[in-house]
Design an enzyme around this catalytic site. Structure first.
Site, PDB file in Angstrom:
ATOM      1  N   SER A 132       0.861  -1.174   0.000  1.00  0.00           N
ATOM      2  CA  SER A 132       0.000   0.000   0.000  1.00  0.00           C
ATOM      3  C   SER A 132       0.899   1.225   0.000  1.00  0.00           C
ATOM      4  O   SER A 132       2.066   1.139   0.386  1.00  0.00           O
ATOM      5  CB  SER A 132      -0.845  -0.032   1.280  1.00  0.00           C
ATOM      6  OG  SER A 132      -1.370   1.229   1.596  1.00  0.00           O
ATOM      7  N   TYR A 145      -0.279  -0.759  10.686  1.00  0.00           N
ATOM      8  CA  TYR A 145      -0.497  -1.017   9.262  1.00  0.00           C
ATOM      9  C   TYR A 145       0.668  -0.475   8.440  1.00  0.00           C
ATOM     10  O   TYR A 145       1.235  -1.183   7.606  1.00  0.00           O
ATOM     11  CB  TYR A 145      -1.817  -0.379   8.813  1.00  0.00           C
ATOM     12  CG  TYR A 145      -2.170  -0.669   7.379  1.00  0.00           C
ATOM     13  CD1 TYR A 145      -2.635  -1.918   7.000  1.00  0.00           C
ATOM     14  CD2 TYR A 145      -2.056   0.311   6.395  1.00  0.00           C
ATOM     15  CE1 TYR A 145      -2.962  -2.200   5.677  1.00  0.00           C
ATOM     16  CE2 TYR A 145      -2.383   0.049   5.080  1.00  0.00           C
ATOM     17  CZ  TYR A 145      -2.844  -1.205   4.727  1.00  0.00           C
ATOM     18  OH  TYR A 145      -3.168  -1.479   3.411  1.00  0.00           O
TER      19      TYR A 145
END
Length: 171
Positions: A132, A145
């Site tokens: 990501s 994350y």
């Protein structure tokens, strides 16, 4: 891995439309089953292999199920992950550990065991690890994350050098 109704499910459908048999993994058996049903509706051969990517023994077991059924694995897509989180000041240790275990260790366990069977069988395969933009740039309230996705970037670089001599690509 991670065939929920977003990226993972779409990748499974795309690979199947290009002729792949698709083993659908998710920690939630009903999600893996739903992905298999969607693929079968599109005339794609598929099987459900539910399991927790963060548990190495479960990873070994579901990979062996695929190898037993289809003989080998040519492509692995690591898509399972836990998004979100909290700030460094608020994120609790158990949530941090679980997010790192699924997002980062899950890539390691799957790459390790799929990579081993590729090497043993002489498969010149492909491993894809989904990251990501959070792996390159921070995001507020997502410390676990962002850390796990950044770790995947370096993991891919190191793993690619380990497996390149066997003709296995990791991207």
């Amino acid at each position: 891995t991670g065939v929920g109704p977003n990226i993972g499910s779409g990748l499974a459908l795309m690979l199947g439309k290009y002729g792949a048999k698709v083993a659908c993994n998710d920690v939630r058996p009903e999600v893996a089953d739903a992905a298999v049903e969607r693929l079968r509706r599109n005339d794609i051969e598929a099987m459900a292999i539910p399991g927790d990517v963060g548990d190495e023994e479960q990873v070994k077991a579901y990979i062996q199920k695929v190898v037993d059924a289809w003989g080998h694995i040519d492509i692995l897509v690591n898509c399972a992950g836990i998004d979100g989180g909290a700030s460094v000041l608020e994120f609790d240790g158990a949530s941090w550990s679980r997010q790192i275990q699924v997002n980062l260790s899950g890539n390691f366990f799957n790459n390790r065991w799929v990579g081993r069977q590729m090497v043993e069988k002489g498969i010149k395969g492909s491993i894809i690890c989904i990251v990501s933009t959070a792996g390159w740039q921070g995001r507020a309230n997502s410390v676990g994350y962002c850390s796990s996705k950044g770790g995947i970037i370096q993991f891919v670089r190191a793993s690619a050098m380990d497996l390149a001599p066997y003709g296995i690509r990791i991207n």
